[in-house]
Design a protein around this motif. Structure first.
Motif, PDB file in Angstrom:
ATOM      1  N   ASP A  95       0.808  -1.242   0.017  1.00 51.50           N
ATOM      2  CA  ASP A  95       0.033   0.088  -0.110  1.00 51.50           C
ATOM      3  C   ASP A  95       1.016   1.220  -0.067  1.00 51.50           C
ATOM      4  O   ASP A  95       2.239   1.218   0.020  1.00 51.50           O
ATOM      5  CB  ASP A  95      -0.815   0.074   1.039  1.00 51.50           C
ATOM      6  CG  ASP A  95      -0.226   0.111   2.410  1.00 51.50           C
ATOM      7  OD1 ASP A  95       0.993   0.416   2.578  1.00 51.50           O
ATOM      8  OD2 ASP A  95      -0.885  -0.443   3.602  1.00 51.50           O
ATOM      9  N   ASP A  96       0.238   2.638   0.012  1.00 48.69           N
ATOM     10  CA  ASP A  96       0.948   3.593  -0.085  1.00 48.69           C
ATOM     11  C   ASP A  96       1.924   4.034   1.063  1.00 48.69           C
ATOM     12  O   ASP A  96       2.656   4.859   1.280  1.00 48.69           O
ATOM     13  CB  ASP A  96       0.126   5.090  -0.411  1.00 48.69           C
ATOM     14  CG  ASP A  96      -1.188   5.097   0.548  1.00 48.69           C
ATOM     15  OD1 ASP A  96      -1.275   4.147   1.406  1.00 48.69           O
ATOM     16  OD2 ASP A  96      -1.740   5.772   0.138  1.00 48.69           O
ATOM     17  N   SER A  97       1.730   3.097   2.087  1.00 45.70           N
ATOM     18  CA  SER A  97       2.266   3.287   3.534  1.00 45.70           C
ATOM     19  C   SER A  97       3.745   2.222   3.407  1.00 45.70           C
ATOM     20  O   SER A  97       4.344   2.265   4.475  1.00 45.70           O
ATOM     21  CB  SER A  97       1.576   2.888   4.673  1.00 45.70           C
ATOM     22  OG  SER A  97       0.683   4.006   4.786  1.00 45.70           O
ATOM     23  N   GLY A  98       3.677   1.397   2.398  1.00 49.24           N
ATOM     24  CA  GLY A  98       4.613   0.566   2.441  1.00 49.24           C
ATOM     25  C   GLY A  98       4.318  -1.029   3.006  1.00 49.24           C
ATOM     26  O   GLY A  98       5.374  -1.951   2.920  1.00 49.24           O
ATOM     27  N   ASN A  99       3.352  -0.974   3.553  1.00 50.26           N
ATOM     28  CA  ASN A  99       2.705  -2.240   4.261  1.00 50.26           C
ATOM     29  C   ASN A  99       2.404  -3.370   2.914  1.00 50.26           C
ATOM     30  O   ASN A  99       1.788  -3.111   2.039  1.00 50.26           O
ATOM     31  CB  ASN A  99       1.668  -2.278   5.232  1.00 50.26           C
ATOM     32  CG  ASN A  99       2.065  -1.251   6.219  1.00 50.26           C
ATOM     33  OD1 ASN A  99       2.951  -1.397   6.975  1.00 50.26           O
ATOM     34  ND2 ASN A  99       1.282  -0.391   6.531  1.00 50.26           N
ATOM     35  N   PRO A 100       3.055  -4.628   3.126  1.00 54.13           N
ATOM     36  CA  PRO A 100       2.436  -5.738   2.410  1.00 54.13           C
ATOM     37  C   PRO A 100       1.145  -5.767   2.075  1.00 54.13           C
ATOM     38  O   PRO A 100       0.403  -5.804   3.343  1.00 54.13           O
ATOM     39  CB  PRO A 100       3.599  -6.927   2.625  1.00 54.13           C
ATOM     40  CG  PRO A 100       3.658  -6.564   4.027  1.00 54.13           C
ATOM     41  CD  PRO A 100       3.744  -5.220   4.285  1.00 54.13           C
ATOM     42  N   LEU A 101       0.456  -6.116   0.911  1.00 60.69           N
ATOM     43  CA  LEU A 101      -1.087  -6.346   0.905  1.00 60.69           C
ATOM     44  C   LEU A 101      -0.988  -7.873   0.429  1.00 60.69           C
ATOM     45  O   LEU A 101      -0.608  -8.584  -0.300  1.00 60.69           O
ATOM     46  CB  LEU A 101      -1.480  -5.623  -0.179  1.00 60.69           C
ATOM     47  CG  LEU A 101      -1.546  -3.919   0.133  1.00 60.69           C
ATOM     48  CD1 LEU A 101      -2.192  -3.405  -1.265  1.00 60.69           C
ATOM     49  CD2 LEU A 101      -2.379  -4.129   1.291  1.00 60.69           C
ATOM     50  N   GLU A 102      -1.974  -8.626   1.453  1.00 62.14           N
ATOM     51  CA  GLU A 102      -2.202 -10.151   1.104  1.00 62.14           C
ATOM     52  C   GLU A 102      -3.549 -10.033   0.397  1.00 62.14           C
ATOM     53  O   GLU A 102      -4.443  -9.232   0.651  1.00 62.14           O
ATOM     54  CB  GLU A 102      -2.235 -10.696   2.504  1.00 62.14           C
ATOM     55  CG  GLU A 102      -2.117 -12.311   2.413  1.00 62.14           C
ATOM     56  CD  GLU A 102      -2.270 -12.802   4.013  1.00 62.14           C
ATOM     57  OE1 GLU A 102      -2.278 -14.231   3.845  1.00 62.14           O
ATOM     58  OE2 GLU A 102      -2.354 -12.093   4.996  1.00 62.14           O
ATOM     59  N   PHE A 103      -3.710 -11.287  -0.197  1.00 55.67           N
ATOM     60  CA  PHE A 103      -5.029 -11.886  -0.999  1.00 55.67           C
ATOM     61  C   PHE A 103      -5.314 -10.729  -2.001  1.00 55.67           C
ATOM     62  O   PHE A 103      -6.396 -10.615  -2.510  1.00 55.67           O
ATOM     63  CB  PHE A 103      -5.857 -11.876   0.109  1.00 55.67           C
ATOM     64  CG  PHE A 103      -6.017 -12.748   1.228  1.00 55.67           C
ATOM     65  CD1 PHE A 103      -5.664 -14.214   0.724  1.00 55.67           C
ATOM     66  CD2 PHE A 103      -6.060 -12.368   2.499  1.00 55.67           C
ATOM     67  CE1 PHE A 103      -5.653 -15.136   1.715  1.00 55.67           C
ATOM     68  CE2 PHE A 103      -5.874 -13.337   3.460  1.00 55.67           C
ATOM     69  CZ  PHE A 103      -5.560 -14.835   3.060  1.00 55.67           C
ATOM     70  N   VAL A 104      -4.331 -10.077  -2.653  1.00 54.82           N
ATOM     71  CA  VAL A 104      -4.474  -9.468  -3.822  1.00 54.82           C
ATOM     72  C   VAL A 104      -4.589  -9.860  -5.226  1.00 54.82           C
ATOM     73  O   VAL A 104      -3.705 -11.178  -5.349  1.00 54.82           O
ATOM     74  CB  VAL A 104      -3.386  -8.254  -4.113  1.00 54.82           C
ATOM     75  CG1 VAL A 104      -3.561  -7.393  -5.277  1.00 54.82           C
ATOM     76  CG2 VAL A 104      -3.371  -7.163  -2.663  1.00 54.82           C
TER      77      VAL A 104
END
Length: 765
Positions: A26-35
């Motif tokens: 995301d735009d905060s650098g956190n990984p996104l799961e289930f994309v």
């Protein structure tokens, strides 16, 4: 193995399949799961391949067409399209969607259990299991898993190795410290591959929900319970996260007491006659625990590293007394009273570090562990006999363990799947000193130095709907044994061991089917190798056996999954099983010596079924049943006896959503009578009940738990060996009422991703 790797590499080149990978954030650098990530043809938008991102936001898709494009979509974010992607797209940033939806209520159900190549995966996050209370309670509800107190066992595979986010659990209290709301899913692995030590028969992997947010957070857990005695658990976790930096720590205190009681009737068939002993007694024990942990992680780009230090101090005291009536050939011989006072001071220091890196398509992980243990035990005993002089004596047992271990594993995509290979090394130094202040107690001074080296490789390949995996692990162990400072060549050992594994996963209509094979080895615990003769009472001594051979087991299993139903059938053959045997003490026909020995090969079969339906609305039932049978035979009192009566296990769990968002759990479990190893186990049943309620958007939760409501659980067994039959009953305070309160402030979990090293050797301590 080298030929296999060459063939795989050749096929990779000839197939001309291009791999595309990347990381979604995301735009905060956190990984996104289930994309959702799909690979499509640029000419006509034909779907070529598709996947969803993992917990680290990573994805891999494959195709042999060009030109192509990647389409990336996730709820709450704007879609992304990447034309003509390179093999590694790096970090892909998703922007939040610029529109808002009105209130939408979506109802549905999904299978909680997912069939995999090495076991089953159960979803916890977003299900009723998330409100169970603790990770330990969740594990007790997993398919093919049974829970007794704080002990976890996989049916047919024994005590599993448990991991939380890749880090091995070395203290079962960690499972009580972890809230069920933090769990994402649980993998129950009944066919562990070559990456695990050859002694590992089963594995449970716990994955937690990805942490959200930055800054300071803490979590507090307080448990107050009563089971004849009151007890208290208190734990505080803290965490500070900023960008890729993660500092975490934990303080834990436990004040626990128990009062086990027992009654035994023993028949010994000796040269001096048939000896019958009727014994009864009880212990009063205190087990305080002081534990602390601190560590940090740092994640930047394709690098991730971290370490932690864990210290625990477990002083314990127990006072016991017993009364024994002794008969010889049916005639009363003697009355014995025994009073014991035991002090233990167990300390452990653990330093663990890890490093991972992504280099193109290659994934590298390395782990290092250093462990120190100091276990001291001081016994004071007094024996009063009606026919012999009174005996008062003390014994001291000082055990020190040191472990240095490390492993390296490399993974990369090869042909139609992945290839993993690596190495693991460990070095152990152990001293065991035992002494007493009486002439009938033998002193001993033992040192063991052991080095183990392992190489392993495994691959998983997918051919349409069929997935095949194969692995091989080689282990070499050089174990040196010293007694009173002198090297004993006869008791030193060198082991070469190969542990192959293979599985085939394929559908038959709508049924997923798996066939598996694995060979496992279990080496003796260090106490089982000790030649020290320890005093139990004036008629009984106990000793290990430096000549013990490793146990070898060959497992063949067939499993199937349909919707919410999972079935597993297995056959395994066991060679050199360890078993306590009683013999006459050399030079004294009235005294016996208990020694661990290897037994002849025997075979076992098992059948297990688990059903967890999800279509009953507010009621969530889960049923499990299993049966095991063995063809074990042995000599008892100069007769051959067969211990082949099947042993059954049954469990019926119920979770019910009540008004005001309260979750009610009513769990029933039972075991039939039957044979296991050299035991006959009598039947028992148990019923537990719990109520769970969270407040303030899960910032606070309360769990009331009532275990063994009807006080029906007890251990009632008959054990056999060549010279004795023992009828034993042990009673514990299993009726237990407790209340647990948790409070979370801006809670964020540690990102520690180490796998640990030397995990099996830690258990042998």
């Amino acid at each position: 193995m080298a030929g296999l790797l060459l063939c795989l590499c050749f096929n990779t080149l000839s197939a001309k399949v291009q791999t595309y990978e990347g990381r979604i954030r995301d735009d905060s650098g956190n990984p996104l799961e289930f994309v959702n990530v799909t690979l499509q043809s640029l000419n006509d938008s034909t779907l070529i391949d598709g996947t969803v991102t993992d917990i680290d936001g990573k994805f891999v898709v494959r195709g042999n067409q060009i030109p192509v494009f990647l389409q990336i979509s996730a709820m709450g974010f704007e879609d992304r399209i990447i034309y003509n992607p390179t093999y590694d797209s790096g970090d892909i940033i998703m922007s939040p969607a610029s529109y808002m939806l009105g209130e939408v209520i979506v109802k549905g159900s999904r299978p909680m259990t997912k069939f995999k190549g090495d076991g089953v995966q159960v979803a916890v996050s977003g299900t009723y299991l998330a409100n169970t209370g603790t990770a330990l309670e969740v594990l007790g509800k997993m398919p093919f898993v049974t829970k007794s107190g704080s002990g976890i066992e996989v049916i047919g595979k024994g005590i599993p190795i448990i991991y939380i986010n890749g880090r091995q659990v070395r203290n079962m209290s960690e499972l009580d410290q972890l809230a069920s709301t933090q769990l994402k899913n649980v993998d129950v692995i009944t066919n562990p591959g070559a990456r695990y030590a050859s002694s590992v028969n089963s594995v449970i992997r716990i994955s937690t929900v990805a942490p959200v947010g930055e800054g300071f957070s803490f979590n507090d857990r307080t448990t107050i319970g009563y089971k004849h005695y009151t007890y208290l658990f208190e734990q505080v976790n803290f965490n500070w996260r900023r960008n890729g930096f993660d500092l975490f720590g934990m303080l834990n205190y436990e004040n626990y007491r128990e009062r086990p009681r027992f009654s035994n009737t023993t028949f010994q068939y000796l040269k001096s006659g048939i000896v019958q002993q009727n014994s009864s007694g009880k212990d009063l024990a205190r087990y305080p625990v002081y534990q602390g942990k601190i560590g940090l992680n740092y994640n930047v780009s394709s690098h991730s590293l971290g370490f932690y230090y864990d210290f625990s101090f477990k002083p314990s005291t127990s006072k016991g007394n017993s009364l024994t009536d002794r008969y010889i050939n049916g005639i009363f011989s003697e009355n014995l009273e025994n009073y014991s006072d035991i002090d233990r001071h167990n300390r452990q220091h653990l330093f663990s570090a890890y490093y991972t890196r992504e280099v193109g398509k290659w994934h590298l992980s390395a782990n290092f562990d250093a462990l120190w243990q100091i276990n001291n035990q001081h016994n004071t005993e007094n024996e009063i006999s009606t026919t012999n002089p009174e005996r008062g004596f003390t014994t001291v047992n000082d055990v020190r363990n040191r472990l240095l271990a490390g492993n390296i594993m490399v993974s990369l995509p090869v042909w139609k799947g992945d290839l993993s290979f690596g190495t693991e090394m460990s070095n152990i130094h152990r001293t065991d000193r035992y002494s007493g202040n009486a002439d009938f107690i033998s002193d001993n001074d033992i040192k063991i130095s052991e080095t183990t080296t392992a190489l392993f490789a495994e691959t998983e390949q997918t051919f349409g709907a069929v997935t095949a995996s194969v692995g091989l692990r080689w282990e070499y162990t050089d174990s040196r044994y010293w007694q009173f400072g002198r090297l004993s060549e006869d008791q030193s050992r060198r082991y070469h061991n190969l542990a192959p594994s293979a599985s085939l996963l394929f559908p038959i209509g709508r049924v997923n089917t798996r066939l598996s094979y694995m060979r496992k080895t279990s080496r003796p615990a260090f106490e089982q190798l000790s030649s020290a003769i320890k005093y139990i009472d004036r008629y009984t001594y106990e000793s290990g056996n430096p000549g013990l051979k490793p146990i070898y087991r060959d497992y063949v299993s067939a499993s199937a999954s349909w919707k919410d139903l999972v079935i597993e059938l297995e056959y395994y053959s066991t060679k050199n099983y360890f078993m306590w045997q009683i013999s006459e003490y050399p030079g004294n026909v009235d005294v016996t010596l208990q020694t661990m020995v290897n037994m002849p090969r025997f075979n076992s079969v098992g059948a297990y079924i688990n059903w967890s339906p999800t279509f009953f609305g507010c009621w969530h039932p889960a049923m499990m049943a299993g049966v095991q049978a063995q063809d074990f035979k042995m000599t008892n009192a100069d007769k051959i006896i067969k211990l082949n009566r099947p042993l059954g296990t049954f469990r019926f769990n119920n979770a019910i959503h009540l008004p005001w968002d309260i979750l009610l759990n009513i769990d029933f479990s039972a075991r039939t009578s039957g044979n296991g190893d050299n035991y006959y186990l009598k039947a028992y049943w148990q019923c537990n009940m719990g109520l769970y309620k969270s407040f303030a958007n899960d910032r606070c939760s309360v769990k009331i738990q009532f275990n063994d409501i009807f006080d029906t659980w007890q251990q009632d067994i008959i054990s056999y060996d060549a010279l004795s039959t023992i009828y034993s009953k042990k009673i514990y305070d299993t009726r237990d009422l407790s209340i647990t309160i948790r409070y979370n402030f801006n809670f964020a979990r540690s990102r520690y991703n180490g796998l640990g090293a030397g995990n099996t050797d830690k258990n042998r301590f």
